[in-house]
Design a protein around this motif. Structure first.
Motif, PDB file in Angstrom:
ATOM      1  N   SER A 317       0.965  -1.300  -0.104  1.00  0.00           N
ATOM      2  CA  SER A 317       0.043   0.093   0.202  1.00  0.00           C
ATOM      3  C   SER A 317       1.016   1.429  -0.038  1.00  0.00           C
ATOM      4  O   SER A 317       1.968   1.067   0.245  1.00  0.00           O
ATOM      5  CB  SER A 317      -0.868   0.042   1.153  1.00  0.00           C
ATOM      6  OG  SER A 317       0.064  -0.146   2.282  1.00  0.00           O
ATOM      7  N   GLY A 318       0.255   2.271  -0.436  1.00  0.00           N
ATOM      8  CA  GLY A 318       1.022   3.668  -0.299  1.00  0.00           C
ATOM      9  C   GLY A 318       1.460   3.952  -1.933  1.00  0.00           C
ATOM     10  O   GLY A 318       1.093   3.275  -2.837  1.00  0.00           O
ATOM     11  N   ARG A 319       2.012   4.988  -2.015  1.00  0.00           N
ATOM     12  CA  ARG A 319       2.323   5.609  -3.262  1.00  0.00           C
ATOM     13  C   ARG A 319       3.796   6.018  -3.283  1.00  0.00           C
ATOM     14  O   ARG A 319       4.272   6.552  -2.395  1.00  0.00           O
ATOM     15  CB  ARG A 319       1.398   6.838  -3.598  1.00  0.00           C
ATOM     16  CG  ARG A 319      -0.172   6.520  -3.833  1.00  0.00           C
ATOM     17  CD  ARG A 319      -0.892   7.426  -4.700  1.00  0.00           C
ATOM     18  NE  ARG A 319      -0.519   8.793  -4.089  1.00  0.00           N
ATOM     19  CZ  ARG A 319      -0.903   9.919  -4.735  1.00  0.00           C
ATOM     20  NH1 ARG A 319      -1.374   9.664  -5.957  1.00  0.00           N
ATOM     21  NH2 ARG A 319      -0.680  11.118  -4.560  1.00  0.00           N
ATOM     22  N   VAL A 320       4.203   6.178  -4.679  1.00  0.00           N
ATOM     23  CA  VAL A 320       5.614   6.515  -4.840  1.00  0.00           C
ATOM     24  C   VAL A 320       5.457   7.594  -6.007  1.00  0.00           C
ATOM     25  O   VAL A 320       5.012   7.248  -7.193  1.00  0.00           O
ATOM     26  CB  VAL A 320       6.616   5.583  -5.333  1.00  0.00           C
ATOM     27  CG1 VAL A 320       7.990   6.201  -5.677  1.00  0.00           C
ATOM     28  CG2 VAL A 320       6.498   4.470  -4.260  1.00  0.00           C
ATOM     29  N   LEU A 321       5.776   8.929  -5.747  1.00  0.00           N
ATOM     30  CA  LEU A 321       5.780  10.033  -6.903  1.00  0.00           C
ATOM     31  C   LEU A 321       7.128  10.356  -7.211  1.00  0.00           C
ATOM     32  O   LEU A 321       8.020  10.643  -6.467  1.00  0.00           O
ATOM     33  CB  LEU A 321       5.027  11.236  -6.268  1.00  0.00           C
ATOM     34  CG  LEU A 321       3.645  10.860  -5.640  1.00  0.00           C
ATOM     35  CD1 LEU A 321       2.958  12.053  -5.349  1.00  0.00           C
ATOM     36  CD2 LEU A 321       2.542  10.273  -6.933  1.00  0.00           C
ATOM     37  N   LEU A 322       7.300  10.473  -8.606  1.00  0.00           N
ATOM     38  CA  LEU A 322       8.448  10.883  -8.819  1.00  0.00           C
ATOM     39  C   LEU A 322       8.313  12.068  -9.951  1.00  0.00           C
ATOM     40  O   LEU A 322       7.640  12.107 -10.830  1.00  0.00           O
ATOM     41  CB  LEU A 322       9.276   9.980  -9.907  1.00  0.00           C
ATOM     42  CG  LEU A 322      10.688  10.167 -10.594  1.00  0.00           C
ATOM     43  CD1 LEU A 322      11.506  10.454  -9.225  1.00  0.00           C
ATOM     44  CD2 LEU A 322      11.155   9.067 -11.113  1.00  0.00           C
ATOM     45  N   ASN A 323       8.741  13.418  -9.530  1.00  0.00           N
ATOM     46  CA  ASN A 323       8.491  14.545 -10.218  1.00  0.00           C
ATOM     47  C   ASN A 323       7.023  14.587 -10.304  1.00  0.00           C
ATOM     48  O   ASN A 323       6.461  14.973 -11.340  1.00  0.00           O
ATOM     49  CB  ASN A 323       8.983  14.586 -11.637  1.00  0.00           C
ATOM     50  CG  ASN A 323      10.612  14.913 -11.482  1.00  0.00           C
ATOM     51  OD1 ASN A 323      10.881  15.665 -10.662  1.00  0.00           O
ATOM     52  ND2 ASN A 323      11.432  14.330 -12.269  1.00  0.00           N
TER      53      ASN A 323
END
Ligand code: ATP
Ligand code: MG
Length: 510
Positions: A317-323
């Motif tokens: 679960s959760g998110r990873v954001l790049l730029n």
């Protein structure tokens, strides 16, 4: 007669394009800890591989207990009482610990007097006894795939003890260990010496040599430079002798110039194969121009965080954001294209393709794009000139230039190749996991300079290291990870080494 248990006289070993050992003569006394120090590629592993019968010297002779020997295999060396724990462990992954230890010397019995049968129960018992005697705890029925590196190393040591080795060679044993595990191993080595064993220790860490070794031989570019009495030689002297110039232990760091957030990790949870949370609800963000370092004792989830960001592990679960872009569901290649570089912890397994050449390995991120590939056709010249450039910039020492097969390069130089390849991408985010593990101090100096240069360029840097010194030297922000949770996130200048160390042990109130 002299009192040497091992003597190597005028040893020379050539590989295509290089003299790995050039007229090296050393003598090792029974019951001493003899250290070998030298830059990456100086010829340490090669010299010891000859003593362990894996290579035969092109010139010179080896004497064990005063008698000349000619080993054709490591079985010959083992029969002479020599054992070796290699830089890259040599274990059979699907086998159990006990099976690995007895492999090749199985206690064979005959069932009903005729049928050959390996008595693995008896082996398990013997191994348990050995592990108790030397304080090397293992569970003989565990499979190698399931156990961490520190246990794998214990298995390698038990393998030597099981074969009654008297002369034990350790090739960079501490490179893969945490500070606590290193303490433990050095104590084991001390015990082994007190028990009459002779130890040869290859290491890049001069502090370890100071702590445990009696004498130290220094190799540079295949030649023996000096043999010192450790008690009488200072750390700086040893470092300078090894590199052949004055070594700078710390790097200048420019004032921070933080930009927009590049990486945002939000409520990330990662499960292992047993459905156990190894990363628990972790959130942090890294700005351009910022080095965010994750400190922690090995096995607290740092590898899993890196893998989840790079796409090698799945986020539960959760998110990873790049730029600003959600990359949580993207493939590894799409993440790379989105601006991510990754120097993984296990360089042999996920960092390189050992049987390919250096130039092929250096182009792994780019080979399918021009100028390397046009209309589906690969262009050799592009590979070669790209490799030449990286070999220069990152001081990659290789015997046959771009055509060197990666496997034949020294461990430290393989590492420099991966780092060069990933930095060269000029990615917005670079993840470094244990970037200087196994590197000599000259190379560490170089890599630290490269990391700081990327920070100045404006890259966001996620640094995961077990070396607190490295973290304190480079980080702008430190997150301390304990049992999968970020226990504390703080500007580096607000935390002392002791404080970080306390959080690493799980102490919440400093
Ligand atoms: N099997 C091989 N084939 C070709 N070249 C080799 C082979 N083994 C080692 N070499 C070369 O010999 C030199 C010495 O390598 P060696 O592995 O002994 O260095 P090292 O001192 O152990 O370095 P490190 O600290 O990086 O492990 C290197 O230039 C390496 O590329
Ligand atoms: Mg080596």
């Amino acid at each position: 007669m002299n009192d040497y248990i091992v003597e190597m006289r005028h040893i020379t070993k050539r590989f295509p394009g290089i003299i790995a050992n050039n007229d090296v003569s050393i003598g090792i006394r029974k019951g001493e800890v003899y250290a070998l120090l030298g830059e990456n590629g100086a010829g340490k592993s090669t010299l010891m591989s000859m003593l362990f019968g894996m290579y035969e010297p092109d010139g010179g002779e080896i004497l064990v207990k005063g008698k000349p020997v000619a080993f054709h295999s490591s079985t010959d060396a083992a029969a002479c009482g020599i054992g070796m724990v290699h830089q890259h462990f040599k274990l059979v992954e699907p086998f159990t610990i006990a099976e690995n230890i007895v492999l090749g010397t199985e206690p064979e019995e005959k069932k009903l007097g005729i049928l050959p049968w390996v008595n693995i129960r008896k082996a398990n018992r013997q191994i348990s006894e050995l592990s108790r005697t030397y304080g090397l705890e293992v569970n003989p029925t565990d499979r190698i795939t399931d156990v961490p590196v520190s246990v794998r190393q214990r298995v390698e040591i038990l393998k030597m003890l099981y074969r009654s080795a008297e002369i034990m060679i350790f090739d960079e044993p501490t490179a893969v260990l945490t500070p606590q595990e290193i303490d433990f191993l050095l104590k084991i080595i001390d015990n082994l010496r007190n028990g009459g064993k002779t130890i040869i220790l290859i290491t890049h860490k001069i502090a370890e040599i100071k702590r445990i070794a009696d004498r130290c031989a220094i190799l540079r570019q295949g030649r023996l430079i000096d043999v010192c009495d450790v008690a009488e030689t200072s750390v700086q002297e040893l470092a300078d002798l090894m590199v052949g110039r004055q070594v700078q232990f710390t790097q200048e760091k420019t004032a921070p110039d933080f930009r927009e957030p590049v990486l945002e990790v939000q409520h990330l949870t990662v499960k292992n194969e047993h459905r156990f949370d190894v990363v628990k609800d972790v959130s942090f963000s890294i700005r351009g121009g910022e080095i965010f370092a994750i400190a922690g004792v090995s096995g607290n989830g740092q590898g899993e965080i890196a893998d989840a960001v790079a796409g090698l592990a799945k986020a539960a679960s959760g998110r990873v954001l790049l730029n600003g872009k959600d990359i949580t569901g993207l493939s590894v290649r799409d993440r790379c294209l989105a601006g991510l570089s990754y120097i993984p912890e296990d360089r042999q397994e996920t960092g390189v393709i050992p049987d390919m050449t250096l130039q092929e390995n250096l182009a792994l991120r780019e080979y399918y794009k021009p100028p390397f590939s046009r209309k589906g056709i690969l262009h050799g010249e592009a590979f070669r000139s790209y490799a030449d450039k990286l070999i220069g910039t990152y001081d990659i020492r290789c015997a046959q230039g771009p055509d060197t097969v990666l496997r034949s390069m020294s461990g430290g130089n393989q590492q420099k190749a991966i780092i060069g390849r990933e930095i060269e991408e000029q990615s917005a985010l670079i993840i470094f996991v244990q970037p200087t593990r196994g590197l000599d101090i000259g190379a560490i100096e170089n890599i630290h300079r490269q990391i700081l240069r990327e920070r100045e360029r404006g890259a966001a840097i996620l640094l995961i290291s077990l070396e607190l010194e490295e973290i304190m030297a480079l980080a702008d922000t430190i997150g301390v990870l304990y049992r999968g949770e970020l226990l504390k996130t703080e500007a580096a200048e607000k935390m002392s080494t002791q404080e970080v160390g306390r959080y690493m042990m799980g102490v919440r109130k400093a």
